[in-house]
Design a protein around this motif. Sequence first.
Motif, PDB file in Angstrom:
ATOM      1  N   ILE A   1      12.455   1.243  -0.939  1.00 51.26           N
ATOM      2  CA  ILE A   1      13.465   0.494  -0.176  1.00 51.26           C
ATOM      3  C   ILE A   1      12.775  -0.359   0.889  1.00 51.26           C
ATOM      4  O   ILE A   1      13.135  -1.524   1.101  1.00 51.26           O
ATOM      5  CB  ILE A   1      14.491   1.463   0.467  1.00 51.26           C
ATOM      6  CG1 ILE A   1      15.384   2.046  -0.637  1.00 51.26           C
ATOM      7  CG2 ILE A   1      15.342   0.742   1.511  1.00 51.26           C
ATOM      8  CD1 ILE A   1      16.388   3.064  -0.155  1.00 51.26           C
ATOM      9  N   PHE A   2      11.774   0.209   1.537  1.00 50.14           N
ATOM     10  CA  PHE A   2      11.039  -0.541   2.561  1.00 50.14           C
ATOM     11  C   PHE A   2      10.440  -1.820   1.964  1.00 50.14           C
ATOM     12  O   PHE A   2      10.511  -2.895   2.564  1.00 50.14           O
ATOM     13  CB  PHE A   2       9.927   0.341   3.147  1.00 50.14           C
ATOM     14  CG  PHE A   2       9.179  -0.292   4.276  1.00 50.14           C
ATOM     15  CD1 PHE A   2       9.775  -0.460   5.528  1.00 50.14           C
ATOM     16  CD2 PHE A   2       7.860  -0.728   4.113  1.00 50.14           C
ATOM     17  CE1 PHE A   2       9.073  -1.051   6.579  1.00 50.14           C
ATOM     18  CE2 PHE A   2       7.165  -1.319   5.150  1.00 50.14           C
ATOM     19  CZ  PHE A   2       7.774  -1.481   6.377  1.00 50.14           C
TER      20      PHE A   2
ATOM     21  N   ASP B   1       9.004   7.448  -4.695  1.00 48.80           N
ATOM     22  CA  ASP B   1       9.790   7.861  -3.536  1.00 48.80           C
ATOM     23  C   ASP B   1      10.725   6.754  -3.080  1.00 48.80           C
ATOM     24  O   ASP B   1      10.399   5.566  -3.129  1.00 48.80           O
ATOM     25  CB  ASP B   1       8.850   8.270  -2.402  1.00 48.80           C
ATOM     26  CG  ASP B   1       8.224   9.619  -2.686  1.00 48.80           C
ATOM     27  OD1 ASP B   1       8.929  10.625  -2.505  1.00 48.80           O
ATOM     28  OD2 ASP B   1       7.049   9.649  -3.121  1.00 48.80           O
TER      29      ASP B   1
ATOM     30  N   PHE C   1       3.256   5.877  -3.097  1.00 47.43           N
ATOM     31  CA  PHE C   1       4.414   6.750  -3.343  1.00 47.43           C
ATOM     32  C   PHE C   1       5.421   6.019  -4.200  1.00 47.43           C
ATOM     33  O   PHE C   1       6.510   5.660  -3.759  1.00 47.43           O
ATOM     34  CB  PHE C   1       5.052   7.152  -2.007  1.00 47.43           C
ATOM     35  CG  PHE C   1       4.121   7.859  -1.080  1.00 47.43           C
ATOM     36  CD1 PHE C   1       3.793   9.198  -1.286  1.00 47.43           C
ATOM     37  CD2 PHE C   1       3.559   7.198   0.002  1.00 47.43           C
ATOM     38  CE1 PHE C   1       2.936   9.862  -0.422  1.00 47.43           C
ATOM     39  CE2 PHE C   1       2.702   7.863   0.866  1.00 47.43           C
ATOM     40  CZ  PHE C   1       2.387   9.191   0.662  1.00 47.43           C
TER      41      PHE C   1
ATOM     42  N   ASP D   1      12.098   5.973   0.043  1.00 47.40           N
ATOM     43  CA  ASP D   1      11.906   5.198   1.265  1.00 47.40           C
ATOM     44  C   ASP D   1      10.877   4.067   1.114  1.00 47.40           C
ATOM     45  O   ASP D   1      11.153   2.935   1.514  1.00 47.40           O
ATOM     46  CB  ASP D   1      11.543   6.116   2.440  1.00 47.40           C
ATOM     47  CG  ASP D   1      12.712   7.016   2.841  1.00 47.40           C
ATOM     48  OD1 ASP D   1      13.731   6.999   2.134  1.00 47.40           O
ATOM     49  OD2 ASP D   1      12.606   7.729   3.849  1.00 47.40           O
ATOM     50  N   PRO D   2       9.701   4.337   0.536  1.00 46.14           N
ATOM     51  CA  PRO D   2       8.750   3.224   0.379  1.00 46.14           C
ATOM     52  C   PRO D   2       9.285   2.103  -0.510  1.00 46.14           C
ATOM     53  O   PRO D   2       9.050   0.925  -0.224  1.00 46.14           O
ATOM     54  CB  PRO D   2       7.522   3.892  -0.254  1.00 46.14           C
ATOM     55  CG  PRO D   2       7.616   5.311   0.143  1.00 46.14           C
ATOM     56  CD  PRO D   2       9.081   5.617   0.177  1.00 46.14           C
TER      57      PRO D   2
ATOM     58  N   ALA E   1       0.835  -1.198   0.000  1.00 42.65           N
ATOM     59  CA  ALA E   1       0.000   0.000   0.000  1.00 42.65           C
ATOM     60  C   ALA E   1       0.872   1.251   0.000  1.00 42.65           C
ATOM     61  O   ALA E   1       0.577   2.231  -0.690  1.00 42.65           O
ATOM     62  CB  ALA E   1      -0.924  -0.004   1.217  1.00 42.65           C
ATOM     63  N   TRP E   2       1.963   1.201   0.763  1.00 37.98           N
ATOM     64  CA  TRP E   2       2.825   2.385   0.867  1.00 37.98           C
ATOM     65  C   TRP E   2       3.538   2.646  -0.456  1.00 37.98           C
ATOM     66  O   TRP E   2       3.541   3.763  -0.967  1.00 37.98           O
ATOM     67  CB  TRP E   2       3.824   2.162   2.005  1.00 37.98           C
ATOM     68  CG  TRP E   2       4.386   3.424   2.569  1.00 37.98           C
ATOM     69  CD1 TRP E   2       3.749   4.634   2.678  1.00 37.98           C
ATOM     70  CD2 TRP E   2       5.687   3.598   3.122  1.00 37.98           C
ATOM     71  NE1 TRP E   2       4.587   5.545   3.269  1.00 37.98           N
ATOM     72  CE2 TRP E   2       5.787   4.948   3.559  1.00 37.98           C
ATOM     73  CE3 TRP E   2       6.791   2.769   3.310  1.00 37.98           C
ATOM     74  CZ2 TRP E   2       6.938   5.461   4.158  1.00 37.98           C
ATOM     75  CZ3 TRP E   2       7.934   3.278   3.908  1.00 37.98           C
ATOM     76  CH2 TRP E   2       8.008   4.608   4.329  1.00 37.98           C
TER      77      TRP E   2
ATOM     78  N   LEU F   1      13.110  -4.283   1.616  1.00 36.32           N
ATOM     79  CA  LEU F   1      13.542  -4.810   2.920  1.00 36.32           C
ATOM     80  C   LEU F   1      12.573  -5.876   3.443  1.00 36.32           C
ATOM     81  O   LEU F   1      12.995  -6.901   3.977  1.00 36.32           O
ATOM     82  CB  LEU F   1      13.682  -3.674   3.946  1.00 36.32           C
ATOM     83  CG  LEU F   1      14.857  -2.717   3.714  1.00 36.32           C
ATOM     84  CD1 LEU F   1      14.834  -1.581   4.732  1.00 36.32           C
ATOM     85  CD2 LEU F   1      16.192  -3.462   3.776  1.00 36.32           C
TER      86      LEU F   1
END
Lengths: 199, 199, 199, 199
Positions: free
Chosen positions: B106-107, B101, B98, B103-104, B93-94, B110
């Motif tokens: 890479i998240f 972007d 985005f 960070d999302p 969802a994140w 991860l």
Amino acid sequence: MNKSRLEAFTDAVIAIIVTIMVLELKVPESPTFEAIFEKAPYFFAYIVSSFFIGVAWYNHHYMFTLSKHITKKIYWLNNLWLFSMSLIPVATAWVGEFVNDRDPEIFYLLIFAFWSYAYLFLSKALANQLENDGGPAEKIRRMFIYRFMNSIWYPVILVIMIIIVFVFPPIGLLIGLIEVIVNGIKTTPDSDQLDEFID
Amino acid sequence: MNKSRLEAFTDAVIAIIVTIMVLELKVPESPTFEAIFEKAPYFFAYIVSSFFIGVAWYNHHYMFTLSKHITKKIYWLNNLWLFSMSLIPVATAWVGEFVNDRDPEIFYLLIFAFWSYAYLFLSKALANQLENDGGPAEKIRRMFIYRFMNSIWYPVILVIMIIIVFVFPPIGLLIGLIEVIVNGIKTTPDSDQLDEFID
Amino acid sequence: MNKSRLEAFTDAVIAIIVTIMVLELKVPESPTFEAIFEKAPYFFAYIVSSFFIGVAWYNHHYMFTLSKHITKKIYWLNNLWLFSMSLIPVATAWVGEFVNDRDPEIFYLLIFAFWSYAYLFLSKALANQLENDGGPAEKIRRMFIYRFMNSIWYPVILVIMIIIVFVFPPIGLLIGLIEVIVNGIKTTPDSDQLDEFID
Amino acid sequence: MNKSRLEAFTDAVIAIIVTIMVLELKVPESPTFEAIFEKAPYFFAYIVSSFFIGVAWYNHHYMFTLSKHITKKIYWLNNLWLFSMSLIPVATAWVGEFVNDRDPEIFYLLIFAFWSYAYLFLSKALANQLENDGGPAEKIRRMFIYRFMNSIWYPVILVIMIIIVFVFPPIGLLIGLIEVIVNGIKTTPDSDQLDEFID
């Protein structure tokens, strides 16, 4: 492949799909019957989609009961079919909120068409595999929904449906309901005589 | 441990995980196709994650069908694996919201990496236990995904993926999709020839 | 009563309970890792509750595998236990949002205490019925969690936990985690040697 | 029809219905017990509905355990029954929020009445089919809930309940609870003596 496990997984997904549709029947914010009646269009869309999934489950049950081997191909076509079905709650919620608008009604029919072809490809793979396994593949190929969706007229019907909805949007859900009812009535009657195929 | 019951529990969790992702495909607030097209990035992320879970289920099914004894250790590694998978809807969802972007994206990778290692530890425990039980442990150890994630190159690949995403974020989902497709194509073809292992 | 069907129903409810907790891990509204880190307290509460439910499932599986007859009494105690468990997502979400506040931390422990007694009553009914059926009831009565919760010290421990939380709220979840870990480690090791009890 | 598969599908739907009701127990926005106590009316409605579904499952389990053939008619009546049950979460959430208002309380009873008749039609079809199959149909027909809902007094009772609620709304849930308790106590005691009917 362990047929029972795939059936159970499929059923869990279908059960969740059909039940999350009720989450869109949001709780009215005022304590009056008027507030409930405002949900009527969504409620109608919910009935159509539930009934539709009931017919789908019935047919899936029939085909899988007959099947002997679940190949990798069948597994992925079954997933594609579940994926197409997972879009029904969104399409239902959208058309239920904008019942007179063209785009949501057409979108609903497009998801319906996507679902039909996923279903047809799955049926064909199951019938072919059953034929290889020496089983009664003709039982699948003689199903009304199989012959209906496999016919050269089916894409024509879909296009006509979309044209009708283009001209007069609110009729979309009704056409869907009619198609579901016809398919529901024409489901195979011998599904309770398959004991020999159940392990 | 009752293998069928654990399989059914696992399947119920997986079915819910894959289906709640569709809840994030929120109903458009206006009745136009433009409003649907705005969901395209999330829809793409949903496809990647669904496909990913389909591959995961396939491999889990394969390993569990072969297994004879489910030990306490396997039970907890299976739970760890389910836990890692339960984070996929949030990550999906994140990243779907985005998509450009850093960070999302890479998240998402991860969580993907966390999932891989949970999966690898579960596979190793299943293979070792199967060896103890005199079963065909090499069938698990020869699986493409096992060899892929067990290789010394796998952490290197993960780091390279994260570096690429760091430089050019939108490519994250695409890399994920490629990895899923490769693993999907390379799944074991003999999953429909395990009848002797099914009770 | 059809034990398999009740187990499957129980598992479906537990699977949903554990998975809806992840829905509270709401998608961050900004695309930064800071936005994810703000979820850390809830994430910790989610870990504790997931782990807790994992231990609970393990013990439930152990007791039900041994059981022969599921009576009406056992059915209702099983329902009471599921009901107590259905309150865990709310308690988890509340404590995860207000991790330093007294009332949510105490509420979490109260739900935990409610759950323990529902579990203990269920265990007692299963052990008694198993004794009537001539089965190894002592296997249930010797379980660590049974002896722990059945001891006269258990209510004392609960009261002490609540007093500690009253004085220093943030420690509540941590105490819960310790209790879960202890119970997790002390679960019966022979759950993979029950083949004779599985149909 | 594969009875086990339909039971599992039914159970998955029921499990989701009963568990999504807890989603309405929204997390309090402030960290005080007062904020939790404000949820008391909904919590009471949740208890009534959970208990109600527990009784329903018990009876469904009893009837299906006895059954031999699941016909197309039974399948659709089972679906109708599930559909009626899927409306319970909405009715529960509404009445739980407006516990003193007339319309939500009447709506709750109307859903309850819809459910009863769906249940009665399903019971009749199962009993008739069981009679055809040479099974103990009288075991179904002698069930308290069957005789209760099949009696000519049942519609009268429903009308009286609605009149009472019309005059004094808050009593609606309480009447529902009494009816559920009576039916719960009067469920068949021999459900743990059906081993001969379980495959």
